[in-house]
Design a protein around this motif. Structure first.
Motif, PDB file in Angstrom:
ATOM      1  N   LEU A   1     -18.609  -2.193  -7.947  1.00 12.20           N
ATOM      2  CA  LEU A   1     -19.998  -1.584  -7.659  1.00 12.20           C
ATOM      3  C   LEU A   1     -21.030  -2.687  -7.680  1.00 12.20           C
ATOM      4  N   ASP A   2     -21.040  -3.590  -8.662  1.00  9.68           N
ATOM      5  CA  ASP A   2     -21.886  -4.805  -8.786  1.00  9.68           C
ATOM      6  C   ASP A   2     -21.720  -5.559  -7.498  1.00  9.68           C
ATOM      7  N   GLY A   3     -20.618  -5.850  -6.989  1.00  8.75           N
ATOM      8  CA  GLY A   3     -20.301  -6.742  -5.808  1.00  8.75           C
ATOM      9  C   GLY A   3     -20.684  -6.134  -4.584  1.00  8.75           C
ATOM     10  N   LEU A   4     -20.425  -4.553  -4.832  1.00  7.73           N
ATOM     11  CA  LEU A   4     -21.076  -3.755  -3.342  1.00  7.73           C
ATOM     12  C   LEU A   4     -22.436  -3.636  -3.181  1.00  7.73           C
ATOM     13  N   ILE A   5     -23.240  -4.049  -4.289  1.00  2.00           N
ATOM     14  CA  ILE A   5     -24.632  -3.786  -4.455  1.00  2.00           C
ATOM     15  C   ILE A   5     -25.000  -5.110  -3.792  1.00  2.00           C
ATOM     16  N   ILE A   6     -24.612  -6.408  -4.101  1.00  2.95           N
ATOM     17  CA  ILE A   6     -24.946  -7.489  -3.696  1.00  2.95           C
ATOM     18  C   ILE A   6     -24.350  -7.666  -2.085  1.00  2.95           C
ATOM     19  N   HIS A   7     -23.366  -7.067  -1.838  1.00  2.80           N
ATOM     20  CA  HIS A   7     -22.948  -7.180  -0.461  1.00  2.80           C
ATOM     21  C   HIS A   7     -23.951  -6.254   0.236  1.00  2.80           C
ATOM     22  N   LEU A   8     -24.410  -5.149   0.062  1.00  2.00           N
ATOM     23  CA  LEU A   8     -25.165  -4.345   0.663  1.00  2.00           C
ATOM     24  C   LEU A   8     -26.734  -4.683   0.686  1.00  2.00           C
ATOM     25  N   ARG A   9     -27.291  -5.163  -0.363  1.00  2.00           N
ATOM     26  CA  ARG A   9     -28.644  -5.596  -0.566  1.00  2.00           C
ATOM     27  C   ARG A   9     -29.016  -7.091  -0.458  1.00  2.00           C
ATOM     28  N   GLY A  10     -27.677  -7.596  -0.783  1.00  2.00           N
ATOM     29  CA  GLY A  10     -27.977  -9.375  -0.923  1.00  2.00           C
ATOM     30  C   GLY A  10     -28.424  -9.506  -2.294  1.00  2.00           C
TER      31      GLY A  10
ATOM     32  N   ARG B   1     -11.901  -2.479   4.363  1.00  2.00           N
ATOM     33  CA  ARG B   1     -10.604  -2.689   4.477  1.00  2.00           C
ATOM     34  C   ARG B   1     -10.136  -3.626   3.163  1.00  2.00           C
ATOM     35  N   ASP B   2      -9.011  -3.957   2.848  1.00  2.00           N
ATOM     36  CA  ASP B   2      -8.546  -4.797   1.787  1.00  2.00           C
ATOM     37  C   ASP B   2      -9.160  -5.891   1.622  1.00  2.00           C
ATOM     38  N   GLU B   3      -9.386  -6.845   2.672  1.00  2.00           N
ATOM     39  CA  GLU B   3     -10.033  -7.855   2.923  1.00  2.00           C
ATOM     40  C   GLU B   3     -11.372  -7.750   2.471  1.00  2.00           C
ATOM     41  N   ASP B   4     -12.181  -6.745   2.843  1.00  2.00           N
ATOM     42  CA  ASP B   4     -13.589  -6.470   2.501  1.00  2.00           C
ATOM     43  C   ASP B   4     -13.763  -6.295   1.017  1.00  2.00           C
ATOM     44  N   ILE B   5     -12.783  -5.633   0.592  1.00  2.00           N
ATOM     45  CA  ILE B   5     -12.704  -5.252  -0.939  1.00  2.00           C
ATOM     46  C   ILE B   5     -12.664  -6.738  -1.800  1.00  2.00           C
ATOM     47  N   ILE B   6     -11.610  -7.607  -1.478  1.00  2.00           N
ATOM     48  CA  ILE B   6     -11.432  -8.754  -1.985  1.00  2.00           C
ATOM     49  C   ILE B   6     -12.680  -9.676  -1.898  1.00  2.00           C
TER      50      ILE B   6
ATOM     51  N   PHE C   1     -14.868 -11.904  -9.405  1.00  2.00           N
ATOM     52  CA  PHE C   1     -13.874 -11.074  -9.942  1.00  2.00           C
ATOM     53  C   PHE C   1     -12.816 -10.978  -8.870  1.00  2.00           C
ATOM     54  N   LYS C   2     -11.486 -11.904  -9.509  1.00  2.00           N
ATOM     55  CA  LYS C   2     -10.520 -11.900  -8.431  1.00  2.00           C
ATOM     56  C   LYS C   2      -9.621 -10.771  -8.408  1.00  2.00           C
ATOM     57  N   VAL C   3      -9.230 -10.455  -7.169  1.00  2.00           N
ATOM     58  CA  VAL C   3      -8.435  -9.004  -7.041  1.00  2.00           C
ATOM     59  C   VAL C   3      -7.450  -9.381  -5.863  1.00  2.00           C
ATOM     60  N   THR C   4      -6.145  -9.094  -6.028  1.00  2.00           N
ATOM     61  CA  THR C   4      -4.983  -9.223  -4.832  1.00  2.00           C
ATOM     62  C   THR C   4      -4.959  -8.058  -3.929  1.00  2.00           C
ATOM     63  N   LYS C   5      -4.260  -8.125  -2.829  1.00  2.00           N
ATOM     64  CA  LYS C   5      -4.152  -7.055  -2.078  1.00  2.00           C
ATOM     65  C   LYS C   5      -3.150  -6.037  -2.641  1.00  2.00           C
ATOM     66  N   GLY C   6      -2.143  -6.738  -3.507  1.00  2.00           N
ATOM     67  CA  GLY C   6      -0.992  -5.798  -4.234  1.00  2.00           C
ATOM     68  C   GLY C   6      -1.835  -4.857  -5.269  1.00  2.00           C
ATOM     69  N   GLU C   7      -2.731  -5.252  -6.024  1.00  2.00           N
ATOM     70  CA  GLU C   7      -3.572  -4.782  -7.088  1.00  2.00           C
ATOM     71  C   GLU C   7      -4.379  -3.535  -6.167  1.00  2.00           C
TER      72      GLU C   7
END
Length: 82
Positions: free
Chosen positions: A63-72, A19-24, A32-38
């Motif tokens: 993608l770098d954040g997703l790696i940290i999210h999934l693997r730690g 969801r948007d909150e998860d992506i943020i 890396f700061k991102v808004t819901k509008g972006e």
């Protein structure tokens, strides 16, 4: 014509049920700061006036954040003392 960064980002969002909150939060793991509008602008139709193309930097940080999210986070390397 191949996939665009927007297409890749959309497919990752659906595959991981994000969801948007998860992506943020995932982007914040890489400072890396991102808004819901972006985020919404990235997922719009290319013909929409508020469409925003997903740049390489945005996708790379996600993608770098997703790696940290999934693997730690990466463990600290131990320095051997002689």
């Amino acid at each position: 014509m191949g996939l665009t960064n927007n297409d890749i980002f959309k497919k990752l969002r659906v595959a991981h049920k994000l969801r948007d909150e998860d992506i943020i939060k995932i982007c914040a793991l890489k400072d890396f700061k991102v808004t819901k509008g972006e985020i919404n602008a990235l997922f719009r139709n290319e013909n929409h006036p508020k469409f925003m193309p997903c740049g390489d930097q945005f996708l790379r940080n996600f993608l770098d954040g997703l790696i940290i999210h999934l693997r730690g986070p990466m463990p600290q390397k131990q320095i051997k003392k002689s």
